[in-house]
Motif scaffolding. Structure first.
Motif, mmCIF file in Angstrom:
data_model
loop_
_atom_site.group_PDB
_atom_site.id
_atom_site.type_symbol
_atom_site.label_atom_id
_atom_site.label_comp_id
_atom_site.label_asym_id
_atom_site.label_seq_id
_atom_site.Cartn_x
_atom_site.Cartn_y
_atom_site.Cartn_z
ATOM 1 N N ASN A 160 3.464 -2.214 7.340
ATOM 2 C CA ASN A 160 3.234 -2.756 6.723
ATOM 3 C C ASN A 160 1.988 -2.599 5.033
ATOM 4 N N TRP A 161 2.439 -1.200 4.936
ATOM 5 C CA TRP A 161 1.007 -0.758 3.869
ATOM 6 C C TRP A 161 1.522 -1.861 2.537
ATOM 7 N N GLY A 162 0.153 -2.063 2.276
ATOM 8 C CA GLY A 162 0.458 -2.545 0.605
ATOM 9 C C GLY A 162 0.642 -1.816 -0.722
ATOM 10 N N GLN A 163 0.202 -1.940 -2.012
ATOM 11 C CA GLN A 163 0.667 -1.575 -3.326
ATOM 12 C C GLN A 163 0.052 -0.459 -3.415
ATOM 13 N N ARG A 183 -15.306 2.145 -6.390
ATOM 14 C CA ARG A 183 -15.865 1.242 -5.197
ATOM 15 C C ARG A 183 -14.706 0.360 -5.142
ATOM 16 N N LEU A 184 -13.784 1.139 -4.092
ATOM 17 C CA LEU A 184 -12.492 0.427 -3.447
ATOM 18 C C LEU A 184 -12.846 -0.749 -2.593
ATOM 19 N N SER A 185 -11.941 -1.828 -2.076
ATOM 20 C CA SER A 185 -11.600 -3.152 -1.780
ATOM 21 C C SER A 185 -10.350 -3.316 -0.807
ATOM 22 N N CYS A 186 -10.690 -3.739 -0.017
ATOM 23 C CA CYS A 186 -9.650 -4.193 0.622
ATOM 24 C C CYS A 186 -9.208 -5.608 0.894
ATOM 25 N N ALA A 187 -8.387 -6.790 0.932
ATOM 26 C CA ALA A 187 -8.542 -7.255 1.373
ATOM 27 C C ALA A 187 -7.550 -8.168 2.513
ATOM 28 N N ALA A 188 -7.750 -8.452 4.054
ATOM 29 C CA ALA A 188 -6.609 -7.886 4.714
ATOM 30 C C ALA A 188 -6.438 -9.978 5.131
ATOM 31 N N SER A 189 -4.981 -10.272 5.288
ATOM 32 C CA SER A 189 -5.343 -11.770 5.060
ATOM 33 C C SER A 189 -3.507 -12.034 6.255
ATOM 34 N N GLN A 207 2.449 -10.750 10.409
ATOM 35 C CA GLN A 207 1.981 -9.732 10.114
ATOM 36 C C GLN A 207 0.842 -9.674 9.387
ATOM 37 N N VAL A 208 -0.096 -8.582 9.569
ATOM 38 C CA VAL A 208 -1.282 -8.238 8.830
ATOM 39 C C VAL A 208 -1.091 -7.862 6.966
ATOM 40 N N GLN A 209 -1.704 -8.782 5.793
ATOM 41 C CA GLN A 209 -1.384 -7.873 4.582
ATOM 42 C C GLN A 209 -2.101 -7.588 4.270
ATOM 43 N N LEU A 210 -1.829 -6.351 2.952
ATOM 44 C CA LEU A 210 -3.403 -5.869 2.442
ATOM 45 C C LEU A 210 -3.120 -5.513 1.330
ATOM 46 N N VAL A 211 -4.079 -5.577 0.187
ATOM 47 C CA VAL A 211 -4.425 -5.711 -0.982
ATOM 48 C C VAL A 211 -5.710 -5.187 -1.357
ATOM 49 N N GLU A 212 -5.136 -3.891 -1.972
ATOM 50 C CA GLU A 212 -6.502 -2.629 -2.175
ATOM 51 C C GLU A 212 -6.195 -3.566 -3.827
ATOM 52 N N SER A 213 -7.536 -2.954 -4.147
ATOM 53 C CA SER A 213 -8.012 -2.581 -5.448
ATOM 54 C C SER A 213 -9.370 -1.906 -5.654
ATOM 55 N N GLY A 214 -9.894 -1.922 -7.236
ATOM 56 C CA GLY A 214 -11.088 -1.278 -7.488
ATOM 57 C C GLY A 214 -10.397 0.373 -7.755
ATOM 58 N N ASP A 264 -9.384 14.173 -5.311
ATOM 59 C CA ASP A 264 -9.875 13.167 -4.678
ATOM 60 C C ASP A 264 -8.449 12.106 -5.500
ATOM 61 N N THR A 265 -8.499 12.995 -6.417
ATOM 62 C CA THR A 265 -6.694 12.165 -7.441
ATOM 63 C C THR A 265 -6.122 11.340 -5.988
ATOM 64 N N ALA A 266 -5.586 10.804 -6.049
ATOM 65 C CA ALA A 266 -4.045 9.371 -5.232
ATOM 66 C C ALA A 266 -4.368 7.889 -5.370
ATOM 67 N N VAL A 267 -2.929 7.601 -4.890
ATOM 68 C CA VAL A 267 -3.324 6.689 -4.277
ATOM 69 C C VAL A 267 -4.033 6.355 -3.403
ATOM 70 N N TYR A 268 -5.092 5.224 -3.050
ATOM 71 C CA TYR A 268 -5.644 5.171 -2.258
ATOM 72 C C TYR A 268 -4.831 3.379 -1.111
ATOM 73 N N TYR A 269 -4.572 3.536 -0.241
ATOM 74 C CA TYR A 269 -4.272 2.442 1.186
ATOM 75 C C TYR A 269 -4.890 2.298 1.590
ATOM 76 N N CYS A 270 -5.387 1.295 2.511
ATOM 77 C CA CYS A 270 -6.176 0.727 3.347
ATOM 78 C C CYS A 270 -4.680 0.021 4.536
ATOM 79 N N ASN A 271 -5.479 0.395 5.912
ATOM 80 C CA ASN A 271 -4.204 -0.572 7.067
ATOM 81 C C ASN A 271 -5.559 -0.722 8.519
ATOM 82 N N VAL A 272 -4.549 -1.319 9.119
ATOM 83 C CA VAL A 272 -5.466 -1.338 10.363
ATOM 84 C C VAL A 272 -4.704 -0.921 11.433
ATOM 85 N N ARG A 273 -5.680 -1.326 13.082
ATOM 86 C CA ARG A 273 -5.228 -1.166 14.121
ATOM 87 C C ARG A 273 -5.435 -2.296 14.877
#
Length: 119
Positions: A108-111, A19-25, A1-8, A90-99
């Motif tokens: 498999n959501w990140g934190q 500026r938010l970033s998301c690294a996939a591994s 599975q792809v692991q996703l880590v959000e930051s920023g 816009d206040t929220a927890v932001y998540y990235c995802n892949v398809r």
């Protein structure tokens, strides 16, 4: 599975930028669509924006059009979200995802990363 880590994420005043970033591994996502979702306190997670595999097409929810910009770097396996003219809503927890192609978004959501916009 792809692991996703959000930051920023962070705390910013209304009208500011982040500026938010998301690294996939775990695997290369160059053939995957990528997206950002967000979840405000007490609300369901909602779609914000997506980008296709080569960056040639983007899809924004109406509330962020003209303020947010998604981009990706397939060489680095990352996706970014530039957020300008931020609003308290816009206040929220932001998540990235892949398809991958026509499959569903990954379960498999990140934190996530917290974005707080003060008025």
């Amino acid at each position: 599975q792809v692991q996703l880590v959000e930051s920023g994420g962070g705390l910013v005043q209304a009208g500011g930028s982040l500026r938010l970033s998301c690294a996939a591994s775990g695997r290369t996502v160059s053939q995957y669509a990528m997206a950002w979702f967000r979840q405000a306190l007490g609300k369901e997670r909602e779609f914000v924006v997506a980008i296709n595999w080569n960056g040639g097409a983007t899809y924004y929810t109406d509330s962020v059009k003209g303020r947010f910009t998604i981009s990706r770097d397939n060489a680095k396996n990352t996706v970014s979200l530039q957020m300008n003219s931020l609003k308290p809503e816009d206040t929220a927890v932001y998540y990235c995802n892949v398809r991958y192609r026509n499959t569903t978004w990954s379960t498999n959501w990140g934190q996530g990363t917290q974005v707080t916009v003060s008025s």
